[in-house]
Write a protein that holds these residues in place. Structure first.
Motif, PDB file in Angstrom:
ATOM      1  N   ASN A  41      81.101 -62.219 -32.294  1.00  0.00           N
ATOM      2  CA  ASN A  41      79.742 -62.494 -32.787  1.00  0.00           C
ATOM      3  C   ASN A  41      79.762 -62.884 -34.261  1.00  0.00           C
ATOM      4  O   ASN A  41      78.901 -62.474 -35.043  1.00  0.00           O
TER       5      ASN A  41
ATOM      6  N   GLU B 237      81.787 -64.712 -24.357  1.00  0.00           N
ATOM      7  CA  GLU B 237      80.571 -64.209 -24.970  1.00  0.00           C
ATOM      8  C   GLU B 237      80.897 -63.067 -25.918  1.00  0.00           C
ATOM      9  O   GLU B 237      81.997 -62.501 -25.873  1.00  0.00           O
ATOM     10  N   ALA B 238      79.935 -62.737 -26.757  1.00  0.00           N
ATOM     11  CA  ALA B 238      80.140 -61.695 -27.754  1.00  0.00           C
ATOM     12  C   ALA B 238      80.334 -60.332 -27.093  1.00  0.00           C
ATOM     13  O   ALA B 238      79.701 -60.023 -26.079  1.00  0.00           O
TER      14      ALA B 238
ATOM     15  N   VAL C 266      76.489 -56.683 -30.521  1.00  0.00           N
ATOM     16  CA  VAL C 266      75.163 -57.311 -30.431  1.00  0.00           C
ATOM     17  C   VAL C 266      74.091 -56.223 -30.438  1.00  0.00           C
ATOM     18  O   VAL C 266      74.107 -55.331 -29.596  1.00  0.00           O
TER      19      VAL C 266
ATOM     20  N   HIS D 159      72.076 -57.459 -35.363  1.00  0.00           N
ATOM     21  CA  HIS D 159      73.113 -58.482 -35.202  1.00  0.00           C
ATOM     22  C   HIS D 159      72.875 -59.219 -33.887  1.00  0.00           C
ATOM     23  O   HIS D 159      73.558 -58.980 -32.889  1.00  0.00           O
TER      24      HIS D 159
ATOM     25  N   ARG E 138      72.754 -62.062 -30.922  1.00  0.00           N
ATOM     26  CA  ARG E 138      73.819 -62.922 -30.388  1.00  0.00           C
ATOM     27  C   ARG E 138      73.767 -64.293 -31.069  1.00  0.00           C
ATOM     28  O   ARG E 138      72.714 -64.930 -31.122  1.00  0.00           O
ATOM     29  N   LEU E 139      74.916 -64.741 -31.588  1.00  0.00           N
ATOM     30  CA  LEU E 139      74.966 -66.003 -32.326  1.00  0.00           C
ATOM     31  C   LEU E 139      75.265 -67.204 -31.438  1.00  0.00           C
ATOM     32  O   LEU E 139      74.879 -68.326 -31.767  1.00  0.00           O
ATOM     33  N   TYR E 140      75.968 -66.958 -30.316  1.00  0.00           N
ATOM     34  CA  TYR E 140      76.398 -68.073 -29.475  1.00  0.00           C
ATOM     35  C   TYR E 140      76.023 -67.824 -28.019  1.00  0.00           C
ATOM     36  O   TYR E 140      76.004 -66.681 -27.554  1.00  0.00           O
TER      37      TYR E 140
END
Length: 214
Positions: A133, A168-169, A174, A178, A180-182
């Motif tokens: 992440n 995935e993160a 998460v 923080h 999820r960025l992607y």
């Protein structure tokens, strides 16, 4: 070569027409580097707060020997363009006699990585950035031609989850502070995305970034 699979190692050795002793050395090296990559990945997961021991089970890995035939005309040029590795983790056994590897630091400056006999270099790739992440940084690097000679390196890549399993993160990374960025995607999808867009230096991550809600 998918060096986590004994059959792939045997096929690779046959293609090289390796002698029994050469085959033995290659098989021992493949087994040792695979175990090392799994150990390093596991320690990264522990450092991130995960208690799972099966996170990387079955992740495909590949093995590649790079041979550069540098000539007087190529001295000063780039042997391998600036790029990041697409997968999770790379273990590189660099040429112990011929330099040329350079990595980019946070300021955007390339730093020379001189060969050090008896050592291995570990790179993190795009999948590691998504998986963590954004906490782990993918490493931009290149190879410069320093002298007219042959340069050989051995790269062992730990790629990502197998088949259609999601990159995935890690769930532990998460939360409300923080997000999820992607987005989730398969490693094969991301590999093809990098190829089709010709974005090989980590820029393709922006194409899988979660779009902020309005």
């Amino acid at each position: 070569m998918t060096w986590a699979l004994p059959t792939a190692v045997h096929t690779f050795c046959s293609q090289l027409d390796a002698s029994p002793r050469q085959r033995e050395v290659i098989e021992m090296y493949a087994k040792a580097v695979h175990e090392l990559s799994m150990d390093l990945a596991g320690k990264l997961a522990q450092s991130m707060g995960s208690i799972r021991t099966d996170l990387f089970e079955g992740w495909p890995c590949q093995f590649r020997i790079n041979k550069y035939n540098f000539t007087p005309e190529t001295v000063g040029s780039t042997g391998v363009q600036i790029h990041t590795d697409s997968g999770f983790l790379t273990i590189l056994q660099d040429d112990e006699n011929v330099g040329g590897l350079e990595v980019m630091d946070k300021s955007g400056t390339f730093v020379v990585v001189d060969p050090e006999p008896g050592t291995l270099l570990v790179n993190l790739g795009d999948v590691a950035t998504v998986w963590s992440n954004g906490r782990l940084c993918n490493v931009k690097h290149r190879v410069q031609c320093k002298e007219a000679t042959i340069r050989v390196s051995i790269a062992s890549f730990m790629l990502g989850p197998r088949a259609e399993a999601a990159v995935e993160a890690l769930a532990e990374l998460v939360d409300s502070e923080h997000p999820r960025l992607y987005t989730s995607f398969s490693y094969e999808y991301y590999r093809k995305l990098r190829q089709s867009t010709k974005l090989h230096a980590g820029e393709a991550l922006e194409l899988v970034r979660v779009q902020p809600s309005h």
